[in-house]
Scaffold this motif. Structure first.
Motif, short mmCIF file in Angstrom:
data_model
loop_
_atom_site.label_atom_id
_atom_site.label_comp_id
_atom_site.label_asym_id
_atom_site.label_seq_id
_atom_site.Cartn_x
_atom_site.Cartn_y
_atom_site.Cartn_z
N GLY A 1 0.80 -1.18 0.00
CA GLY A 1 0.00 0.00 0.00
C GLY A 1 0.85 1.25 0.00
N VAL A 2 0.19 2.34 -0.02
CA VAL A 2 0.84 3.63 -0.03
C VAL A 2 1.16 4.04 1.40
N SER A 3 2.37 4.51 1.63
CA SER A 3 2.79 4.94 2.95
C SER A 3 2.27 6.36 3.20
N SER A 4 1.42 6.52 4.20
CA SER A 4 0.87 7.84 4.50
C SER A 4 1.97 8.80 4.96
N ALA A 5 2.99 8.27 5.62
CA ALA A 5 4.11 9.12 6.06
C ALA A 5 4.86 9.68 4.85
N MET A 6 5.07 8.83 3.84
CA MET A 6 5.78 9.27 2.64
C MET A 6 4.93 10.27 1.85
N VAL A 7 3.64 10.02 1.75
CA VAL A 7 2.76 10.94 1.03
C VAL A 7 2.75 12.29 1.75
N GLY A 8 2.68 12.28 3.07
CA GLY A 8 2.71 13.52 3.85
C GLY A 8 4.00 14.29 3.65
N ALA A 9 5.12 13.57 3.65
CA ALA A 9 6.42 14.22 3.44
C ALA A 9 6.51 14.82 2.05
N LEU A 10 6.03 14.10 1.06
CA LEU A 10 6.04 14.61 -0.31
C LEU A 10 5.16 15.85 -0.44
N ARG A 11 4.00 15.81 0.15
CA ARG A 11 3.11 16.99 0.12
C ARG A 11 3.76 18.19 0.78
N ALA A 12 4.42 17.98 1.90
CA ALA A 12 5.08 19.08 2.60
C ALA A 12 6.18 19.69 1.72
N LEU A 13 6.91 18.85 1.02
CA LEU A 13 7.97 19.35 0.14
C LEU A 13 7.42 20.12 -1.05
N LEU A 14 6.24 19.76 -1.50
CA LEU A 14 5.69 20.37 -2.70
C LEU A 14 4.75 21.53 -2.43
N ARG A 15 4.53 21.91 -1.18
CA ARG A 15 3.62 23.01 -0.85
C ARG A 15 4.05 24.33 -1.47
N GLU A 16 5.35 24.55 -1.50
CA GLU A 16 5.84 25.78 -2.10
C GLU A 16 6.83 25.42 -3.19
N PRO A 17 6.88 26.23 -4.24
CA PRO A 17 7.80 25.92 -5.34
C PRO A 17 9.24 25.91 -4.85
N LEU A 18 10.01 25.06 -5.46
CA LEU A 18 11.42 25.00 -5.10
C LEU A 18 12.11 26.23 -5.65
N GLY A 19 12.72 27.00 -4.79
CA GLY A 19 13.43 28.19 -5.23
C GLY A 19 14.92 27.97 -5.21
N VAL A 20 15.64 28.98 -5.56
CA VAL A 20 17.09 28.89 -5.54
C VAL A 20 17.54 29.21 -4.12
N ARG A 21 17.88 28.20 -3.38
CA ARG A 21 18.30 28.41 -1.99
C ARG A 21 19.63 27.73 -1.69
N SER A 22 20.05 26.90 -2.61
CA SER A 22 21.29 26.18 -2.32
C SER A 22 22.47 27.13 -2.41
N VAL A 23 23.46 26.87 -1.62
CA VAL A 23 24.65 27.72 -1.59
C VAL A 23 25.83 26.89 -2.02
N GLY A 24 26.58 27.40 -2.98
CA GLY A 24 27.75 26.70 -3.48
C GLY A 24 28.94 26.87 -2.56
N LYS A 25 30.07 26.28 -2.95
CA LYS A 25 31.29 26.36 -2.14
C LYS A 25 31.76 27.81 -1.99
N ASP A 26 31.45 28.63 -2.99
CA ASP A 26 31.90 30.02 -2.94
C ASP A 26 30.94 30.91 -2.16
N GLY A 27 29.92 30.34 -1.55
CA GLY A 27 28.97 31.11 -0.77
C GLY A 27 27.83 31.68 -1.58
N GLU A 28 27.83 31.44 -2.88
CA GLU A 28 26.76 31.93 -3.74
C GLU A 28 25.87 30.77 -4.15
#
Length: 163
Positions: A1-28
């Motif tokens: 069956g479908v894991s409700s915990a996994m579905v909940g985690a996926l929904r939480a991740l997808l609530r807002e669009p993924l933006g540019v937030r990662s920071v590279g080695k140079d701090g940018e």
């Protein structure tokens, strides 16, 4: 069956669009060759233990669905069981060939199911109390398991034939 915990985690991740937030080695933020910021990506993998679930359940949800082929030959079954034996299950080396033959005698089998059959055979073999080697008991337990599954399938088909 479908894991409700996994579905909940996926929904939480997808609530807002993924933006540019990662920071590279140079701090940018991460940038492509042209210096443009690259948005983060999210890779979602869904799994199903049978082709029906993969094709029908996952096919409409994902861009790509890969279905692992069934184990159809004794040689392929030996390879799967030997690899599983080396990494996780308690199957004796001398039992690999016999268990592979017995498992494939009922027809092609999914990889996950084949490994599960071997795990059950290992567990059942420990409970047998006779003068056979552990490998012989494991092969015999695999025979019993395959025969039991065949009887269950016939019973189920008989029960549902009136529908």
């Amino acid at each position: 069956g479908v894991s409700s915990a996994m579905v909940g985690a996926l929904r939480a991740l997808l609530r807002e669009p993924l933006g540019v937030r990662s920071v590279g080695k140079d701090g940018e933020g991460s940038k492509d060759e042209d210096g443009q910021e690259v948005p983060r990506t999210l890779l979602v993998l869904g799994t199903a233990s049978g082709w029906e679930g993969a094709c029908q359940g996952l096919g409409g949800l994902f861009d790509e669905v890969i279905v692992m082929p069934l184990v159809e030959t004794v040689e392929a079954a030996k390879q799967v069981l030997d690899n599983a034996r080396r990494s996780s299950i308690c199957l004796e080396e001398d039992a690999v060939g016999g268990c592979a033959e017995v498992a494939i005698s009922a027809g092609p089998v999914p990889v996950k199911e084949l490994i599960g059959m071997a795990e059950r055979a290992c567990a059942w073999a420990v409970c047998e109390d006779d003068n056979k080697t552990l490998a012989e008991r494991q092969v015999n337990a695999m025979r019993l398991y395959v025969a039991d599954q065949k009887r269950e399938k016939e019973l189920f088909e008989g029960m549902c034939s009136w529908m």
